[in-house]
Design a protein around this motif. Structure first.
Motif, PDB file in Angstrom:
ATOM      1  N   ALA A 168       0.864  -1.081  -0.065  1.00 46.26           N
ATOM      2  CA  ALA A 168       0.126   0.115  -0.150  1.00 46.26           C
ATOM      3  C   ALA A 168       0.741   1.386   0.130  1.00 46.26           C
ATOM      4  CB  ALA A 168      -0.882  -0.078   1.241  1.00 46.26           C
ATOM      5  N   TYR A 169       1.826   1.124   0.868  1.00 44.66           N
ATOM      6  CA  TYR A 169       2.679   2.283   0.970  1.00 44.66           C
ATOM      7  C   TYR A 169       3.539   2.580  -0.672  1.00 44.66           C
ATOM      8  CZ  TYR A 169       7.033   5.068   1.331  1.00 44.66           C
ATOM      9  OH  TYR A 169       8.064   6.045   0.764  1.00 44.66           O
ATOM     10  N   LEU A 170       3.779   1.530  -1.140  1.00 45.87           N
ATOM     11  CA  LEU A 170       4.571   1.831  -2.537  1.00 45.87           C
ATOM     12  C   LEU A 170       3.572   2.463  -3.538  1.00 45.87           C
ATOM     13  CD1 LEU A 170       6.645  -1.825  -2.760  1.00 45.87           C
ATOM     14  CD2 LEU A 170       7.605   0.695  -2.672  1.00 45.87           C
ATOM     15  N   LEU A 171       2.426   1.810  -3.500  1.00 46.57           N
ATOM     16  CA  LEU A 171       1.308   2.646  -4.428  1.00 46.57           C
ATOM     17  C   LEU A 171       1.145   3.954  -4.114  1.00 46.57           C
ATOM     18  CD1 LEU A 171      -1.530  -0.104  -4.341  1.00 46.57           C
ATOM     19  CD2 LEU A 171       0.116   0.145  -6.258  1.00 46.57           C
ATOM     20  N   LEU A 172       1.115   4.446  -2.884  1.00 47.31           N
ATOM     21  CA  LEU A 172       1.035   5.594  -2.381  1.00 47.31           C
ATOM     22  C   LEU A 172       1.979   6.500  -3.005  1.00 47.31           C
ATOM     23  CD1 LEU A 172      -0.962   5.330   0.753  1.00 47.31           C
ATOM     24  CD2 LEU A 172      -1.861   6.059  -1.427  1.00 47.31           C
ATOM     25  N   GLU A 173       3.206   6.110  -2.541  1.00 51.44           N
ATOM     26  CA  GLU A 173       4.665   6.802  -3.105  1.00 51.44           C
ATOM     27  C   GLU A 173       4.547   6.987  -4.555  1.00 51.44           C
ATOM     28  OE1 GLU A 173       9.286   6.019  -2.134  1.00 51.44           O
ATOM     29  OE2 GLU A 173       8.138   4.540  -3.337  1.00 51.44           O
ATOM     30  N   LYS A 174       4.208   5.784  -5.334  1.00 52.84           N
ATOM     31  CA  LYS A 174       4.085   5.977  -6.741  1.00 52.84           C
ATOM     32  C   LYS A 174       3.137   7.072  -7.280  1.00 52.84           C
ATOM     33  CE  LYS A 174       2.990   3.092 -10.854  1.00 52.84           C
ATOM     34  NZ  LYS A 174       2.946   1.954 -11.590  1.00 52.84           N
ATOM     35  N   VAL A 175       1.996   7.290  -6.607  1.00 46.67           N
ATOM     36  CA  VAL A 175       0.966   8.147  -6.769  1.00 46.67           C
ATOM     37  C   VAL A 175       1.537   9.821  -6.371  1.00 46.67           C
ATOM     38  CG1 VAL A 175      -1.468   9.259  -6.143  1.00 46.67           C
ATOM     39  CG2 VAL A 175      -1.193   6.742  -6.671  1.00 46.67           C
ATOM     40  N   TYR A 176       2.224   9.769  -5.373  1.00 50.66           N
ATOM     41  CA  TYR A 176       2.522  11.156  -5.043  1.00 50.66           C
ATOM     42  C   TYR A 176       3.830  11.698  -5.908  1.00 50.66           C
ATOM     43  CZ  TYR A 176      -0.918  11.495  -1.286  1.00 50.66           C
ATOM     44  OH  TYR A 176      -2.135  11.705  -0.402  1.00 50.66           O
ATOM     45  N   THR A 177       4.601  10.684  -5.873  1.00 53.35           N
ATOM     46  CA  THR A 177       5.855  11.133  -6.996  1.00 53.35           C
ATOM     47  C   THR A 177       5.372  11.371  -8.223  1.00 53.35           C
ATOM     48  OG1 THR A 177       7.310   9.287  -5.776  1.00 53.35           O
ATOM     49  CG2 THR A 177       7.960  10.022  -7.938  1.00 53.35           C
ATOM     50  N   ALA A 178       4.296  10.833  -8.752  1.00 53.89           N
ATOM     51  CA  ALA A 178       3.798  11.398 -10.111  1.00 53.89           C
ATOM     52  C   ALA A 178       2.913  12.593  -9.995  1.00 53.89           C
ATOM     53  CB  ALA A 178       2.941  10.247 -10.809  1.00 53.89           C
ATOM     54  N   GLY A 179       2.484  13.355  -8.951  1.00 56.05           N
ATOM     55  CA  GLY A 179       1.842  14.261  -8.802  1.00 56.05           C
ATOM     56  C   GLY A 179       0.296  13.958  -8.418  1.00 56.05           C
ATOM     57  N   GLY A 180      -0.088  12.715  -8.332  1.00 58.68           N
ATOM     58  CA  GLY A 180      -1.454  12.556  -8.006  1.00 58.68           C
ATOM     59  C   GLY A 180      -1.869  12.833  -6.626  1.00 58.68           C
ATOM     60  N   SER A 181      -3.219  12.478  -6.258  1.00 60.52           N
ATOM     61  CA  SER A 181      -3.807  12.699  -5.041  1.00 60.52           C
ATOM     62  C   SER A 181      -4.565  11.409  -4.702  1.00 60.52           C
ATOM     63  CB  SER A 181      -5.042  13.611  -5.380  1.00 60.52           C
ATOM     64  OG  SER A 181      -4.640  14.715  -5.967  1.00 60.52           O
TER      65      SER A 181
END
Length: 229
Positions: free
Chosen positions: A36-49
């Motif tokens: 779950a952390y990895l997914l959220l890290e990926k989202v925020y790194t790409a500028g997502g919400s």
């Protein structure tokens, strides 16, 4: 789904170890928490919400999560010098003084907090669409949706997960130990080892606190990268 063999983060080894020392029963959730952390890290790194939804006590958890991510949680998050200089250039001394109180944040929206929209959806459409409708309106491909349900079968959370799947939004479930509908709808489900509602909720809090702390450490910490595994 298997998480990557190595996770590079900022100080997150200590955060995870502390979580499992204080809550040994959550050790069985280690892989799903990291995924779950990895997914959220990926989202925020790409500028997502991140969008979060839940019912009852879990609705309160949604606001709690948003609060930890959108402002400082365990460390200060001052603006970078370049951004601060823009405030000074545009607004002079007032802007320079003002921006010292601003903090960096990670965009996290609590869907249950949209009271006017929520009542309109329940009144005009159907309560089963409570979270599906706003998620359909605001989410974009590459964002993330965290659905919190102690049973894992809440209809309005299940419906929102279907919307997330269609819109190619990353899907994370947070629930109890029983098999549930979210298992087939999410990229990852964190099953805390309890079944009774209030006991499940008691374990949800340390899990999402750890996720928030890890994200804060990753994006705002000063320590060098290290391996969790």
């Amino acid at each position: 789904k298997n998480p990557p063999k190595k996770l590079y983060v900022l100080g997150n080894k200590e955060i995870l170890n502390d979580l499992f020392v204080r809550y040994p029963m959550l050790s069985k959730c280690r892989e799903s928490i990291i995924t779950a952390y990895l997914l959220l890290e990926k989202v925020y790194t790409a500028g997502g919400s991140l969008y979060v939804a839940g019912n009852g006590g879990s609705a309160s958890d949604c606001g709690h999560i948003a609060g930890e991510l959108m402002k400082s949680f365990m460390m200060k998050r001052p603006l970078d010098d370049e951004t601060a200089s823009v405030y000074g250039a545009l607004f002079g001394e007032e802007g320079t003084k003002f921006c010292k109180g601003l903090e960096k944040g990670l965009p996290a929206i609590s869907l249950p907090s949209m009271t006017a929209l929520s009542t309109a959806v329940c009144n005009d459409i159907n309560g089963d669409y409570l979270f599906a409708q706003p998620l359909n309106a605001v989410s974009r491909q590459g964002d993330a949706f965290l659905g919190i349900s102690t049973s894992g079968n809440s209809v309005n959370i299940v419906n929102a997960m279907m919307v997330a799947a269609v819109k190619k939004v990353f899907r994370i479930g947070l629930t109890g130990e029983n098999k549930c509908r979210l298992d087939s709808l999410c990229d990852v489900v964190i099953h805390v080892p309890e079944r009774e509602t209030y006991k499940v909720q008691e374990l949800h809090l340390p899990v999402y606190h750890a996720l928030c702390a890890m994200l804060e450490s990753r994006f705002f910490g000063q320590k060098s990268h290290e391996e969790v595994r």
